[in-house]
Design an enzyme around this catalytic site. Structure first.
Site, mmCIF file in Angstrom:
data_model
loop_
_atom_site.group_PDB
_atom_site.id
_atom_site.type_symbol
_atom_site.label_atom_id
_atom_site.label_comp_id
_atom_site.label_asym_id
_atom_site.label_seq_id
_atom_site.Cartn_x
_atom_site.Cartn_y
_atom_site.Cartn_z
ATOM 1 N N LEU A 25 0.878 -1.172 0.000
ATOM 2 C CA LEU A 25 0.000 0.000 0.000
ATOM 3 C C LEU A 25 0.910 1.214 0.000
ATOM 4 O O LEU A 25 1.960 1.215 0.655
ATOM 5 C CB LEU A 25 -0.888 0.050 1.250
ATOM 6 N N ASP A 26 0.533 2.256 -0.721
ATOM 7 C CA ASP A 26 1.299 3.498 -0.665
ATOM 8 C C ASP A 26 1.350 4.008 0.770
ATOM 9 O O ASP A 26 0.448 3.743 1.576
ATOM 10 C CB ASP A 26 0.654 4.567 -1.557
ATOM 11 N N ARG A 27 2.385 4.769 1.066
ATOM 12 C CA ARG A 27 2.550 5.284 2.435
ATOM 13 C C ARG A 27 1.321 6.042 2.908
ATOM 14 O O ARG A 27 0.879 5.891 4.054
ATOM 15 C CB ARG A 27 3.785 6.200 2.494
ATOM 16 N N ARG A 82 -5.472 5.907 -8.443
ATOM 17 C CA ARG A 82 -5.154 7.336 -8.441
ATOM 18 C C ARG A 82 -5.078 7.898 -9.861
ATOM 19 O O ARG A 82 -5.665 8.942 -10.159
ATOM 20 C CB ARG A 82 -3.843 7.561 -7.692
#
Length: 329
Positions: free
Chosen positions: A144-146, A250
């Site tokens: 998962l992205d930060r 995104r």
């Protein structure tokens, strides 16, 4: 020829003042990868030239000196020693939603990176796991992205990590996300089918829509709520990624004109990308972003249990910061 084994043994000790050691333990799904490719996957923001330089100066491994071409194997443990820098603070809470002999399912807070990166060494999900449970307790099976909050599935055995890795690659894992976007999509349900390629001219870790070089990428969206603040329209969406590309939700939302609230890389103005979160945005940029992190949350995941084969499902509610944004608190 000089024997470097003694140098390596000496270097294995505690990092000297002004330096930090970043530990790595190779997961089963990376078996046979070259070391440089493995580290490129783990430290995506580090340019390849710098990465090769770090490897050539010496990777700290008790077994032997590792080269960029060295194949890695599950359980291989090594460290990279780098000059210490001021590391940004990250969340330290880590909620476990489920645990058995095969799995550990966590609810990751926004702002916590999963693996060490060029800027984050100790403040990572992997580091927290090892501090609290030990070196080999569990390994994340996906990313998962930060800034993305929500569900992270970890394998607790070599076999579990191997099975989970295969399930994620074969798309046998069903994932759903909640997102807050700019604007009001005209349809209650819509689908984006746009191929994604990695890298842009300005940002190596970004992705782009590219019909020629991109890989097939599809996402379904469902509008759950439309609302407005001060005349500005926003929507709460449920997102169903049918493929698993980096930054897929995104960039697909930006592609159709409804970027994520708070997205510095794919948001309303790409000029507001914050140079790897070093807090150098102009005040007007923060106002336009509306949130200090992008509004994306991994809310649901289901997959065959790696031990029993039966489908297991896990859910995470929308976190407080995104609920507050909707309620305008």
């Amino acid at each position: 020829m000089r024997d470097t084994s003694e140098d390596i043994s000496q270097a294995i000790g505690e990092a000297p003042e002004g330096y930090v050691d970043i530990p790595f333990v190779v997961e089963p799904n990376y078996a046979g990868w070259r070391l440089d490719r493995y580290l490129s996957e783990k430290i995506r923001r580090l340019p390849r030239e710098r990465l090769h330089g770090i490897i050539q100066r010496g990777v700290l491994c008790e077994e032997r000196r590792l080269k960029p071409s060295t194949p890695v194997y599950p359980g291989l443990t090594f460290r990279i020693r780098r000059p210490a820098s001021t590391e940004p603070e990250t969340p330290t809470e880590l909620t476990a939603l489920f645990q058995d002999d095969w799995l550990l399912v966590l609810d990751k807070p926004a702002g916590l990176p999963i693996h060490p990166t060029a800027r984050y060494h100790k403040g990572t999900l992997v580091s927290l796991l090892r501090e609290r449970f030990g070196e080999a307790f569990a390994e994340p099976a996906h990313r998962l992205d930060r800034e993305t909050s929500g569900l992270v599935v970890c394998g607790r055995t070599t076999e579990s990590c191997r099975v989970l890795g295969r399930l994620f690659v074969s798309r046998d894992v069903h994932k759903e996300y909640l997102a807050i976007c700019e604007g009001h999509p005209p349809e209650d349900s819509f689908r984006v089918d746009a191929p994604i390629a990695e890298g842009t001219e300005l940002i190596r870790i970004a992705v782009r829509i590219d019909p020629v070089e991109g890989k097939e990428s599809r996402t379904r969206f469902q509008v759950l709520q439309r609302f407005s603040h001060d005349g500005q329209p926003f929507s709460l969406l449920r997102c169903y990624p049918e493929t698993g590309r980096q930054h897929q939700i995104r960039i697909h939302l930006r592609e159709v004109g409804f970027p994520l609230v708070g997205d510095k890389m794919y948001g309303p103005d790409p000029g507001y990308f914050d140079r790897f979160s070093k807090h150098c945005l102009e005040p007007e940029a923060w106002v336009k972003l509306r949130l200090p992190r992008h509004a994306l949350h991994a809310a649901h995941i289901s997959f065959p249990h790696p031990g029993t084969g039966q489908t297991v499902s896990f859910d995470s509610p929308l976190p407080a910061d995104l609920q507050d944004f909707i309620a305008r608190r």
